[in-house]
Design a protein around this motif. Structure first.
Motif, PDB file in Angstrom:
ATOM      1  N   THR A 151       1.079  -1.164  -0.172  1.00  0.00           N
ATOM      2  CA  THR A 151       0.024   0.026  -0.071  1.00  0.00           C
ATOM      3  C   THR A 151       0.949   1.144   0.027  1.00  0.00           C
ATOM      4  OG1 THR A 151      -0.148   0.320   2.501  1.00  0.00           O
ATOM      5  CG2 THR A 151      -1.436  -1.290   1.650  1.00  0.00           C
ATOM      6  N   PRO A 152       0.274   2.433  -0.197  1.00  0.00           N
ATOM      7  CA  PRO A 152       1.148   3.530  -0.409  1.00  0.00           C
ATOM      8  C   PRO A 152       1.653   4.077   1.177  1.00  0.00           C
ATOM      9  CG  PRO A 152      -0.879   4.032  -1.489  1.00  0.00           C
ATOM     10  CD  PRO A 152      -0.894   2.620  -0.839  1.00  0.00           C
ATOM     11  N   ALA A 153       1.196   3.517   2.291  1.00  0.00           N
ATOM     12  CA  ALA A 153       1.652   3.646   3.384  1.00  0.00           C
ATOM     13  C   ALA A 153       2.581   2.475   3.923  1.00  0.00           C
ATOM     14  CB  ALA A 153       0.473   3.631   4.475  1.00  0.00           C
ATOM     15  N   GLY A 154       2.677   1.577   3.258  1.00  0.00           N
ATOM     16  CA  GLY A 154       3.408   0.328   3.720  1.00  0.00           C
ATOM     17  C   GLY A 154       3.116  -0.981   3.336  1.00  0.00           C
ATOM     18  N   THR A 155       3.624  -2.126   3.767  1.00  0.00           N
ATOM     19  CA  THR A 155       3.001  -3.379   3.659  1.00  0.00           C
ATOM     20  C   THR A 155       1.990  -3.797   4.668  1.00  0.00           C
ATOM     21  OG1 THR A 155       5.294  -3.884   2.819  1.00  0.00           O
ATOM     22  CG2 THR A 155       3.687  -5.706   3.577  1.00  0.00           C
ATOM     23  N   ALA A 156       0.732  -4.207   4.118  1.00  0.00           N
ATOM     24  CA  ALA A 156      -0.099  -4.638   5.006  1.00  0.00           C
ATOM     25  C   ALA A 156      -0.280  -6.343   4.871  1.00  0.00           C
ATOM     26  CB  ALA A 156      -1.660  -4.134   4.543  1.00  0.00           C
ATOM     27  N   LEU A 157      -0.678  -6.880   5.960  1.00  0.00           N
ATOM     28  CA  LEU A 157      -0.729  -8.587   6.183  1.00  0.00           C
ATOM     29  C   LEU A 157      -2.179  -8.741   5.910  1.00  0.00           C
ATOM     30  CD1 LEU A 157       1.919  -8.948   8.565  1.00  0.00           C
ATOM     31  CD2 LEU A 157       2.144  -8.972   6.305  1.00  0.00           C
ATOM     32  N   ASP A 158      -2.449  -9.790   5.094  1.00  0.00           N
ATOM     33  CA  ASP A 158      -3.872 -10.165   4.893  1.00  0.00           C
ATOM     34  C   ASP A 158      -4.004 -11.641   5.184  1.00  0.00           C
ATOM     35  OD1 ASP A 158      -4.987  -7.513   4.096  1.00  0.00           O
ATOM     36  OD2 ASP A 158      -4.767  -7.846   1.970  1.00  0.00           O
ATOM     37  N   THR A 159      -5.366 -12.259   5.114  1.00  0.00           N
ATOM     38  CA  THR A 159      -5.395 -13.626   5.312  1.00  0.00           C
ATOM     39  C   THR A 159      -6.122 -13.883   4.003  1.00  0.00           C
ATOM     40  OG1 THR A 159      -5.447 -13.434   7.741  1.00  0.00           O
ATOM     41  CG2 THR A 159      -6.218 -15.533   6.648  1.00  0.00           C
ATOM     42  N   LEU A 160      -5.809 -14.905   3.277  1.00  0.00           N
ATOM     43  CA  LEU A 160      -6.448 -15.380   2.282  1.00  0.00           C
ATOM     44  C   LEU A 160      -6.904 -16.901   2.639  1.00  0.00           C
ATOM     45  CD1 LEU A 160      -7.353 -15.562  -0.647  1.00  0.00           C
ATOM     46  CD2 LEU A 160      -4.923 -16.527  -1.115  1.00  0.00           C
ATOM     47  N   LEU A 161      -8.138 -17.216   2.215  1.00  0.00           N
ATOM     48  CA  LEU A 161      -8.857 -18.409   2.075  1.00  0.00           C
ATOM     49  C   LEU A 161      -9.456 -18.638   0.791  1.00  0.00           C
ATOM     50  CD1 LEU A 161      -9.947 -21.349   3.167  1.00  0.00           C
ATOM     51  CD2 LEU A 161     -11.691 -20.258   4.353  1.00  0.00           C
ATOM     52  N   TRP A 162      -8.826 -19.653  -0.054  1.00  0.00           N
ATOM     53  CA  TRP A 162      -9.442 -19.919  -1.402  1.00  0.00           C
ATOM     54  C   TRP A 162      -9.598 -21.447  -1.581  1.00  0.00           C
ATOM     55  CZ3 TRP A 162     -11.232 -18.338  -5.584  1.00  0.00           C
ATOM     56  CH2 TRP A 162     -10.963 -18.678  -6.894  1.00  0.00           C
ATOM     57  N   GLY A 163     -10.587 -21.672  -1.809  1.00  0.00           N
ATOM     58  CA  GLY A 163     -10.872 -23.141  -1.983  1.00  0.00           C
ATOM     59  C   GLY A 163     -12.233 -23.222  -2.840  1.00  0.00           C
ATOM     60  N   ARG A 164     -12.524 -24.707  -2.854  1.00  0.00           N
ATOM     61  CA  ARG A 164     -13.778 -24.975  -3.527  1.00  0.00           C
ATOM     62  C   ARG A 164     -14.528 -25.933  -2.669  1.00  0.00           C
ATOM     63  NH1 ARG A 164     -12.402 -26.381  -8.972  1.00  0.00           N
ATOM     64  NH2 ARG A 164     -10.135 -26.011  -8.644  1.00  0.00           N
ATOM     65  N   ARG A 165     -15.763 -25.941  -2.994  1.00  0.00           N
ATOM     66  CA  ARG A 165     -16.883 -26.553  -2.053  1.00  0.00           C
ATOM     67  C   ARG A 165     -16.857 -28.221  -2.867  1.00  0.00           C
ATOM     68  NH1 ARG A 165     -23.332 -26.825  -1.427  1.00  0.00           N
ATOM     69  NH2 ARG A 165     -23.532 -28.297   0.032  1.00  0.00           N
ATOM     70  N   PRO A 166     -16.488 -29.190  -2.165  1.00  0.00           N
ATOM     71  CA  PRO A 166     -16.144 -30.433  -2.506  1.00  0.00           C
ATOM     72  C   PRO A 166     -17.309 -31.207  -3.092  1.00  0.00           C
ATOM     73  CG  PRO A 166     -15.531 -30.100  -0.077  1.00  0.00           C
ATOM     74  CD  PRO A 166     -16.493 -29.224  -0.530  1.00  0.00           C
ATOM     75  N   ALA A 167     -17.380 -31.945  -4.058  1.00  0.00           N
ATOM     76  CA  ALA A 167     -18.377 -32.650  -4.661  1.00  0.00           C
ATOM     77  C   ALA A 167     -18.841 -33.690  -3.620  1.00  0.00           C
ATOM     78  CB  ALA A 167     -18.180 -33.298  -5.969  1.00  0.00           C
ATOM     79  N   PRO A 168     -20.218 -33.960  -3.521  1.00  0.00           N
ATOM     80  CA  PRO A 168     -20.661 -34.965  -2.376  1.00  0.00           C
ATOM     81  C   PRO A 168     -20.053 -36.175  -2.740  1.00  0.00           C
ATOM     82  CG  PRO A 168     -22.333 -34.313  -4.016  1.00  0.00           C
ATOM     83  CD  PRO A 168     -21.323 -33.363  -4.310  1.00  0.00           C
ATOM     84  N   PRO A 169     -19.836 -37.081  -1.740  1.00  0.00           N
ATOM     85  CA  PRO A 169     -19.302 -38.606  -2.150  1.00  0.00           C
ATOM     86  C   PRO A 169     -20.303 -39.276  -2.885  1.00  0.00           C
ATOM     87  CG  PRO A 169     -19.290 -38.187   0.297  1.00  0.00           C
ATOM     88  CD  PRO A 169     -20.323 -36.704  -0.579  1.00  0.00           C
ATOM     89  N   VAL A 170     -19.584 -40.020  -3.739  1.00  0.00           N
ATOM     90  CA  VAL A 170     -20.438 -40.853  -4.742  1.00  0.00           C
ATOM     91  C   VAL A 170     -21.505 -41.795  -3.684  1.00  0.00           C
ATOM     92  CG1 VAL A 170     -20.243 -42.782  -6.416  1.00  0.00           C
ATOM     93  CG2 VAL A 170     -18.443 -41.119  -6.318  1.00  0.00           C
ATOM     94  N   GLY A 171     -22.849 -41.699  -4.273  1.00  0.00           N
ATOM     95  CA  GLY A 171     -23.734 -42.282  -3.749  1.00  0.00           C
ATOM     96  C   GLY A 171     -24.443 -41.554  -2.820  1.00  0.00           C
ATOM     97  N   ALA A 172     -23.950 -40.418  -2.276  1.00  0.00           N
ATOM     98  CA  ALA A 172     -24.568 -39.404  -1.349  1.00  0.00           C
ATOM     99  C   ALA A 172     -26.000 -39.264  -1.740  1.00  0.00           C
ATOM    100  CB  ALA A 172     -23.495 -38.383  -0.899  1.00  0.00           C
ATOM    101  N   GLY A 173     -26.975 -39.406  -0.760  1.00  0.00           N
ATOM    102  CA  GLY A 173     -28.134 -38.870  -1.082  1.00  0.00           C
ATOM    103  C   GLY A 173     -29.141 -39.750  -1.567  1.00  0.00           C
ATOM    104  N   ARG A 174     -28.517 -41.088  -1.644  1.00  0.00           N
ATOM    105  CA  ARG A 174     -29.348 -42.365  -2.221  1.00  0.00           C
ATOM    106  C   ARG A 174     -30.260 -42.848  -1.319  1.00  0.00           C
ATOM    107  NH1 ARG A 174     -25.499 -45.037  -7.035  1.00  0.00           N
ATOM    108  NH2 ARG A 174     -25.472 -43.320  -8.220  1.00  0.00           N
TER     109      ARG A 174
END
Length: 199
Positions: free
Chosen positions: A176-199
């Motif tokens: 940033t213009p004022a210096g370095t900022a520290l952020d947290t990142l969470l980047w992912g995806r929702r998993p597909a349901p297990p095969v056979g789930a919901g049957r």
């Protein structure tokens, strides 16, 4: 801060650049457009950027003044603007391809509850992106909120990360213009349901 406080801030001047955060742009720009929500969208800079890429975006924020700034921008008609407290708002389950939460800071349990619900809004394979000020920013970075109770960390986000197939979870640096900022990142995806789930 309450909605009235943010209304006052947005009423005084534009708070942020009209451009997307560089890391958000890097991570999202290669995704195929779909349905997205920008949670706590503020002035809508990310929602508008996504819409220009072809996404169908809902921008949600409790500041009507902030959203009005976004609605005054070009391409605003491509975004659905919703004035609501994000802690009480909800999308339909399994309806979204992207949930974006950029620089939203709430105390727990409200923050974790919202993020866990937000994972459920995603279709299997849908992407989840949270970026915000890291707890270490208080001592080793610049800017951002000064209340440790609302700052992010990998440990604080662990209950949410457990619901995802995680690509990245940790601290990132932002110049940033004022210096370095520290952020947290969470980047992912929702998993597909297990095969056979919901049957």
């Amino acid at each position: 801060m309450q909605a009235e406080d943010w209304d006052a801030r947005y009423g005084e001047r534009q708070q942020w650049s009209g451009e997307p955060n560089a890391l958000v742009a890097e991570l999202v720009s290669g995704l195929p457009p779909g349905e997205a929500v920008d949670v706590a969208a503020g002035e809508g800079r990310h929602a508008l950027w996504l819409a220009r890429l072809g996404w169908r975006v809902t921008a949600v924020d409790f500041s009507a003044t902030g959203l009005a700034r976004g609605q005054a921008q070009p391409d605003a008609d491509r975004v659905t603007w919703v004035t609501a407290d994000v802690t009480g708002w909800s999308a339909d389950p399994d309806s979204l391809d992207l949930v974006l939460v950029a620089y939203l800071h709430l105390p727990d349990p409200a923050m974790t509850d919202l993020l866990r619900r937000a994972v459920g809004w995603l279709r299997p394979g849908g992407r989840f992106l949270l970026l915000g000020h890291d707890l270490d920013n208080l001592a080793h970075g610049t800017g951002g909120p000064q209340d440790p109770a609302i700052l992010h960390s990998a440990a604080r986000l662990a209950p949410v990360a457990a619901l995802l197939d995680v690509d990245r979870l940790g601290q990132v640096r932002r110049e940033t213009p004022a210096g370095t900022a520290l952020d947290t990142l969470l980047w992912g995806r929702r998993p597909a349901p297990p095969v056979g789930a919901g049957r």
